[in-house]
Scaffold this active site. Sequence first.
Site, PDB file in Angstrom:
ATOM      1  N   LYS A  13       0.838  -1.220   0.000  1.00 23.72           N
ATOM      2  CA  LYS A  13       0.000   0.000   0.000  1.00 23.72           C
ATOM      3  C   LYS A  13       0.865   1.259   0.000  1.00 23.72           C
ATOM      4  CE  LYS A  13      -1.985  -1.052   3.894  1.00 23.72           C
ATOM      5  NZ  LYS A  13      -1.253  -2.314   4.165  1.00 23.72           N
ATOM      6  N   ARG A  88      -9.064   1.256   8.924  1.00 25.32           N
ATOM      7  CA  ARG A  88      -8.675  -0.129   9.203  1.00 25.32           C
ATOM      8  C   ARG A  88      -9.763  -0.894   9.927  1.00 25.32           C
ATOM      9  NH1 ARG A  88      -2.669   0.675   9.216  1.00 25.32           N
ATOM     10  NH2 ARG A  88      -1.691  -1.362   9.151  1.00 25.32           N
ATOM     11  N   ARG A 127      11.464  -6.211   4.489  1.00 27.76           N
ATOM     12  CA  ARG A 127      11.242  -4.752   4.442  1.00 27.76           C
ATOM     13  C   ARG A 127      12.251  -4.049   5.343  1.00 27.76           C
ATOM     14  NH1 ARG A 127       5.383  -2.123   5.220  1.00 27.76           N
ATOM     15  NH2 ARG A 127       5.323  -3.296   7.159  1.00 27.76           N
ATOM     16  N   ARG A 160      11.666  -2.884  11.094  1.00 25.22           N
ATOM     17  CA  ARG A 160      10.719  -2.370  12.092  1.00 25.22           C
ATOM     18  C   ARG A 160      10.417  -3.444  13.126  1.00 25.22           C
ATOM     19  NH1 ARG A 160       5.884   0.035   8.464  1.00 25.22           N
ATOM     20  NH2 ARG A 160       4.679  -1.046  10.057  1.00 25.22           N
ATOM     21  N   ARG A 171      -0.378  -9.372  13.242  1.00 27.13           N
ATOM     22  CA  ARG A 171      -0.931  -8.299  12.415  1.00 27.13           C
ATOM     23  C   ARG A 171      -1.808  -8.865  11.296  1.00 27.13           C
ATOM     24  NH1 ARG A 171       3.889  -4.757  10.539  1.00 27.13           N
ATOM     25  NH2 ARG A 171       2.262  -3.327   9.867  1.00 27.13           N
TER      26      ARG A 171
HETATM   27  P1  ADP Z   1       2.310  -1.779   3.221  1.00 26.64           P
HETATM   28  O1  ADP Z   1       2.378  -0.278   3.126  1.00 26.64           O
HETATM   29  O2  ADP Z   1       1.089  -2.351   2.575  1.00 26.64           O
HETATM   30  O3  ADP Z   1       2.520  -2.297   4.610  1.00 26.64           O
HETATM   31  P2  ADP Z   1       4.877  -1.685   1.778  1.00 26.64           P
HETATM   32  O4  ADP Z   1       4.555  -0.772   0.630  1.00 26.64           O
HETATM   33  O5  ADP Z   1       5.728  -1.141   2.868  1.00 26.64           O
HETATM   34  O6  ADP Z   1       3.518  -2.358   2.361  1.00 26.64           O
HETATM   35  O7  ADP Z   1       5.557  -3.001   1.143  1.00 26.64           O
HETATM   36  C1  ADP Z   1       5.993  -4.067   2.002  1.00 26.64           C
HETATM   37  C2  ADP Z   1       7.364  -4.575   1.527  1.00 26.64           C
HETATM   38  O8  ADP Z   1       7.215  -5.242   0.276  1.00 26.64           O
HETATM   39  C3  ADP Z   1       8.386  -3.468   1.303  1.00 26.64           C
HETATM   40  O9  ADP Z   1       9.657  -3.936   1.687  1.00 26.64           O
HETATM   41  C4  ADP Z   1       8.315  -3.200  -0.205  1.00 26.64           C
HETATM   42  O10 ADP Z   1       9.552  -2.709  -0.713  1.00 26.64           O
HETATM   43  C5  ADP Z   1       7.966  -4.581  -0.756  1.00 26.64           C
HETATM   44  N1  ADP Z   1       7.076  -4.540  -1.924  1.00 26.64           N
HETATM   45  C6  ADP Z   1       6.059  -3.667  -2.170  1.00 26.64           C
HETATM   46  N2  ADP Z   1       5.453  -3.949  -3.356  1.00 26.64           N
HETATM   47  C7  ADP Z   1       6.074  -5.058  -3.846  1.00 26.64           C
HETATM   48  C8  ADP Z   1       5.922  -5.861  -5.043  1.00 26.64           C
HETATM   49  N3  ADP Z   1       4.961  -5.592  -5.934  1.00 26.64           N
HETATM   50  N4  ADP Z   1       6.746  -6.912  -5.179  1.00 26.64           N
HETATM   51  C9  ADP Z   1       7.708  -7.193  -4.272  1.00 26.64           C
HETATM   52  N5  ADP Z   1       7.919  -6.490  -3.146  1.00 26.64           N
HETATM   53  C10 ADP Z   1       7.115  -5.434  -2.928  1.00 26.64           C
HETATM   54  P1  AMP Z   2       1.272   0.599   9.014  1.00 31.52           P
HETATM   55  O1  AMP Z   2       2.503   1.429   8.879  1.00 31.52           O
HETATM   56  O2  AMP Z   2       0.114   1.125   8.206  1.00 31.52           O
HETATM   57  O3  AMP Z   2       1.520  -0.872   8.766  1.00 31.52           O
HETATM   58  O4  AMP Z   2       0.794   0.746  10.546  1.00 31.52           O
HETATM   59  C1  AMP Z   2       1.620   0.309  11.614  1.00 31.52           C
HETATM   60  C2  AMP Z   2       0.783   0.161  12.869  1.00 31.52           C
HETATM   61  O5  AMP Z   2       0.201   1.433  13.240  1.00 31.52           O
HETATM   62  C3  AMP Z   2      -0.408  -0.791  12.785  1.00 31.52           C
HETATM   63  O6  AMP Z   2      -0.039  -2.139  12.990  1.00 31.52           O
HETATM   64  C4  AMP Z   2      -1.299  -0.244  13.887  1.00 31.52           C
HETATM   65  O7  AMP Z   2      -0.853  -0.646  15.184  1.00 31.52           O
HETATM   66  C5  AMP Z   2      -1.094   1.263  13.782  1.00 31.52           C
HETATM   67  N1  AMP Z   2      -2.076   1.894  12.869  1.00 31.52           N
HETATM   68  C6  AMP Z   2      -1.821   2.512  11.701  1.00 31.52           C
HETATM   69  N2  AMP Z   2      -2.948   2.973  11.131  1.00 31.52           N
HETATM   70  C7  AMP Z   2      -3.960   2.611  11.961  1.00 31.52           C
HETATM   71  C8  AMP Z   2      -5.380   2.767  11.944  1.00 31.52           C
HETATM   72  N3  AMP Z   2      -6.004   3.363  10.918  1.00 31.52           N
HETATM   73  N4  AMP Z   2      -6.096   2.255  12.984  1.00 31.52           N
HETATM   74  C9  AMP Z   2      -5.494   1.645  14.008  1.00 31.52           C
HETATM   75  N5  AMP Z   2      -4.178   1.442  14.096  1.00 31.52           N
HETATM   76  C10 AMP Z   2      -3.405   1.925  13.084  1.00 31.52           C
END
Ligand code: ADP
Ligand code: AMP
Length: 214
Positions: A13, A88, A127, A160, A171
């Site tokens: 995302k 969420r 990541r 992280r 999660r």
């Molecule tokens: P989210 O915001 O949904 O938690 P991220 O955008 O941080 O996810 O992506 C999670 C991990 O996967 C990151 O390390 C990112 O670089 C990698 N990633 C994102 N999109 C792809 C893809 N299409 N293919 C492979 N790896 C990806």
């Molecule tokens: P993210 O970076 O989006 O993966 O969010 C990391 C963490 O932040 C999540 O696992 C939740 O603990 C918290 N968080 C982020 N956005 C929300 C939301 N909209 N509602 C509740 N918790 C959130």
Amino acid sequence: MKIIMLGAPGAGKGTQAKKIAAKYEIPHISTGDIFRANIKNGTELGKKAKTYMDQGLLVPDELVVDLVVDRVQQEDCKNGYVLDGFPRTIPQAESLDAALEKLGEKIDYAVNVEVPDENIINRMGGRRACVGCGATYHVVYNPTKVEGVCDACGEKLILRDDDKPETVQKRLTVYHDQTQPLIDYYKKSGVLRDVDGTVDMDDVFAAIVDILGA
Ligand code: ADP
Ligand code: AMP
């Protein structure tokens, strides 16, 4: 254009939201990034949020809804925005819709990035996040030029705490229980668009541009 990104943690995302924000010149609003900035700055909100985030749980709705409702009314959001990590839960989505309705506005697209759980575990383990600017990379799929160093700002990269395997599993469970029902919620309102998130990042983005328009 008002866009919501849906998908499991690690579905991509944030990766796609940044690309959308750059192409369509709208702000990228990540609630996860907002909480992490608050933790870094030692704010009260950060302290409260951390206790939930460290356990892989969602931060309570009341700590996040007002924050987002205020943010989307700021001047830079007048041409739209891309929300990443919010809503969420169903109550968060209902609160957002109610606030937007009062303003005579609505969400245009909820882009659902579909990735099976098996791929998620792999994605999250690889990541890496920059401690300075928050940029995200992947050790295999999106590596930095110099290992462990952010391409954008030169600060160091970390795994992280909530990307450690035991927290990732939690999660994912929380995602299926509390966030996945939003797919039906936005399907009913006619704004849901599914994209295959398992392909290369640029191909995911191309599919999103097909939906949003070039
Ligand atoms: P989210 O915001 O949904 O938690 P991220 O955008 O941080 O996810 O992506 C999670 C991990 O996967 C990151 O390390 C990112 O670089 C990698 N990633 C994102 N999109 C792809 C893809 N299409 N293919 C492979 N790896 C990806
Ligand atoms: P993210 O970076 O989006 O993966 O969010 C990391 C963490 O932040 C999540 O696992 C939740 O603990 C918290 N968080 C982020 N956005 C929300 C939301 N909209 N509602 C509740 N918790 C959130």
